[in-house]
Motif scaffolding. Structure first.
Motif, mmCIF file in Angstrom:
data_model
loop_
_atom_site.group_PDB
_atom_site.id
_atom_site.type_symbol
_atom_site.label_atom_id
_atom_site.label_comp_id
_atom_site.label_asym_id
_atom_site.label_seq_id
_atom_site.Cartn_x
_atom_site.Cartn_y
_atom_site.Cartn_z
ATOM 1 N N ILE A 84 0.854 -1.180 0.000
ATOM 2 C CA ILE A 84 0.000 0.000 0.000
ATOM 3 C C ILE A 84 0.893 1.233 0.000
ATOM 4 O O ILE A 84 1.804 1.348 0.824
ATOM 5 C CB ILE A 84 -0.947 0.022 1.214
ATOM 6 N N VAL A 85 0.640 2.132 -0.942
ATOM 7 C CA VAL A 85 1.453 3.345 -1.086
ATOM 8 C C VAL A 85 0.835 4.466 -0.258
ATOM 9 O O VAL A 85 -0.359 4.772 -0.382
ATOM 10 C CB VAL A 85 1.528 3.774 -2.564
ATOM 11 N N ASP B 145 1.183 -11.041 2.742
ATOM 12 C CA ASP B 145 2.358 -10.394 3.331
ATOM 13 C C ASP B 145 2.244 -8.903 3.013
ATOM 14 O O ASP B 145 2.276 -8.511 1.837
ATOM 15 C CB ASP B 145 3.618 -10.999 2.726
ATOM 16 N N LEU B 146 2.095 -8.065 4.040
ATOM 17 C CA LEU B 146 1.735 -6.665 3.857
ATOM 18 C C LEU B 146 2.928 -5.744 4.035
ATOM 19 O O LEU B 146 3.750 -5.936 4.945
ATOM 20 C CB LEU B 146 0.646 -6.272 4.866
ATOM 21 N N SER B 147 3.001 -4.714 3.174
ATOM 22 C CA SER B 147 4.049 -3.698 3.273
ATOM 23 C C SER B 147 3.443 -2.324 3.038
ATOM 24 O O SER B 147 2.516 -2.169 2.233
ATOM 25 C CB SER B 147 5.154 -3.933 2.234
ATOM 26 N N LEU B 148 3.994 -1.329 3.727
ATOM 27 C CA LEU B 148 3.606 0.064 3.515
ATOM 28 C C LEU B 148 4.768 0.771 2.822
ATOM 29 O O LEU B 148 5.893 0.763 3.318
ATOM 30 C CB LEU B 148 3.283 0.743 4.845
ATOM 31 N N VAL B 149 4.490 1.375 1.678
ATOM 32 C CA VAL B 149 5.519 1.965 0.823
ATOM 33 C C VAL B 149 5.371 3.482 0.842
ATOM 34 O O VAL B 149 4.261 4.015 0.730
ATOM 35 C CB VAL B 149 5.391 1.448 -0.625
ATOM 36 N N ALA B 150 6.489 4.187 0.965
ATOM 37 C CA ALA B 150 6.487 5.651 0.947
ATOM 38 C C ALA B 150 7.733 6.134 0.217
ATOM 39 O O ALA B 150 8.565 5.328 -0.232
ATOM 40 C CB ALA B 150 6.438 6.206 2.364
ATOM 41 N N ARG B 151 7.860 7.433 0.115
ATOM 42 C CA ARG B 151 9.045 7.982 -0.562
ATOM 43 C C ARG B 151 10.314 7.562 0.158
ATOM 44 O O ARG B 151 11.345 7.312 -0.476
ATOM 45 C CB ARG B 151 8.936 9.500 -0.640
ATOM 46 N N ALA B 152 10.231 7.483 1.478
ATOM 47 C CA ALA B 152 11.347 6.998 2.285
ATOM 48 C C ALA B 152 10.768 6.173 3.421
ATOM 49 O O ALA B 152 9.703 6.494 3.952
ATOM 50 C CB ALA B 152 12.169 8.166 2.844
ATOM 51 N N ALA B 153 11.439 5.090 3.773
ATOM 52 C CA ALA B 153 10.999 4.300 4.907
ATOM 53 C C ALA B 153 11.020 5.168 6.163
ATOM 54 O O ALA B 153 11.899 6.015 6.339
ATOM 55 C CB ALA B 153 11.901 3.078 5.074
ATOM 56 N N GLY B 154 10.019 4.966 7.011
ATOM 57 C CA GLY B 154 9.952 5.765 8.230
ATOM 58 C C GLY B 154 8.580 6.375 8.434
ATOM 59 O O GLY B 154 7.581 5.902 7.891
ATOM 60 N N LEU C 46 -0.910 -3.994 -5.629
ATOM 61 C CA LEU C 46 -0.370 -2.691 -5.262
ATOM 62 C C LEU C 46 -1.517 -1.696 -5.201
ATOM 63 O O LEU C 46 -2.209 -1.466 -6.196
ATOM 64 C CB LEU C 46 0.665 -2.240 -6.295
ATOM 65 N N LEU C 47 -1.745 -1.118 -4.020
ATOM 66 C CA LEU C 47 -2.839 -0.175 -3.803
ATOM 67 C C LEU C 47 -2.286 1.184 -3.403
ATOM 68 O O LEU C 47 -1.293 1.266 -2.677
ATOM 69 C CB LEU C 47 -3.776 -0.682 -2.699
#
Length: 334
Positions: free
Chosen positions: A11-12, A42-51, A79-80
């Motif tokens: 998820i972005v 398996d879930l991940s949160l995506v951003a411009r930078a981790a944190g 990808l959402l």
């Protein structure tokens, strides 16, 4: 049966995204893991930078990955993109737009929650497709991206692997539909019960927007008539009887409707009658002829055209999507 494959879902998010656009779908997938008692997603949160990312409600989220880290892991299954007030700034920055363009050809399912559709649109990934977004932004999405067919009343839309949803909680509806597609109705129903929500929520966006807004916007001169129309839309109303109810001319009535509600008396009454027919359809009435007659909407064919224009789907598709127990049909149904 062979075990279901592990599906990676990313998820972005970005500053000033809507927290429920992230947490709602995330919890659906997490609850599916819990209900199945094994790791399905398996879930991940995506951003411009981790944190840390501060959402538009002030709550802070923690991103696992940046785009480089996501690409290093390989394309996720799903990808959402979250929506929120910050999405319009992100459309101008290009960072997420470029990441989506690189990743889109490699994912099985690409989607957006609420106004996240604008990022997909800016990347050109919705061109030639049907899509939706929050009812407040549907007009802008259609105006700025004319190659997209915007369906303003849909809770969520799928078109050739691209998924978009209406505002906020509709992202949960979308995520539930993905779980149902992946693992069947039984598991999706258990997740819905756990989250105390419908598996297929009845109705579309308009029940939360246009009709209620019309009631709020009608001034004191129109409000008595509006309340009467809402109470009995199937009565024998016409522009002359409505004008007589307010002791004004039909021309003056049309001017009031246009000025205060941006519609005509006839169009407004048709919308109310269509809402009543929609409710009866979900309640189990199988005959379009009877519905059209009961609510003074012409015949079955005219009712089909009205459904397509207002809700973006035929009555049969609408009922299959939203009715808890679709009834048996007769020869004049659907």
């Amino acid at each position: 049966m062979p075990p279901s494959p592990l599906r990676r879902v990313a998820i972005v998010a970005y500053p000033d995204c809507q927290v429920l656009d992230v947490s709602g779908p995330w919890q659906v997938f997490a609850s599916a893991n819990q209900m199945a008692n094994r790791l399905l997603y398996d879930l991940s949160l995506v951003a411009r930078a981790a944190g840390m990312i501060k959402t538009n409600g002030g709550l802070t989220l923690c991103a696992d990955l940046d785009w480089q880290g996501l690409e290093a892991q390989g394309a996720p299954d799903t990808l959402l993109v979250a929506g929120g007030s910050g999405v319009f700034y992100q459309c101008r920055q290009r960072f997420h737009v470029d990441g989506l363009r690189r990743m889109a050809p490699h994912v099985r399912r690409l989607g957006a929650i609420c106004s996240g559709a604008f990022l997909l649109a800016e990347a050109g990934l919705l061109n030639g497709r049907k899509a939706t977004t929050h009812w407040r932004h549907c007009t802008d999405l259609a105006r700025h991206y004319p190659d997209i067919e915007v369906l303003p009343d849909a809770l969520y839309v799928e078109d050739r692997g691209c998924f978009t949803s209406a505002g906020v909680t509709a992202g949960i509806d979308l995520a539930l539909s993905l779980v149902e597609t992946d693992h069947g109705t039984e598991l999706a129903s258990r997740v819905a019960r756990e989250l105390v929500m419908f598996l297929h929520r009845p109705g579309g966006q308009s029940q939360f927007s246009e009709v209620l807004l019309h009631q709020q916007r009608a001034g004191p001169r129109l409000r008595p008539l509006i309340e009467e129309l809402h109470a009995a839309p199937g009565n024998d109303h016409d522009i002359h009887s409505m004008a007589e109810r307010l002791a004004i001319t039909p021309r003056h009535l049309s001017r009031l409707f246009r000025r205060q509600l941006d519609t005509s008396p006839g169009e407004y009454l048709t919308q109310l009658r269509l809402e009543a027919a929609r409710s009866d359809l979900l309640g189990g009435e199988p005959s379009l002829e009877r519905l059209a007659s009961r609510w003074r909407l012409g015949g079955a064919e005219q009712l089909r055209r009205l459904f397509q224009r207002h809700y973006g789907v035929s009555p049969s598709v609408y009922r299959a999507r939203f009715a808890a127990h679709p009834p048996h049909t007769d020869s004049s149904a659907l």
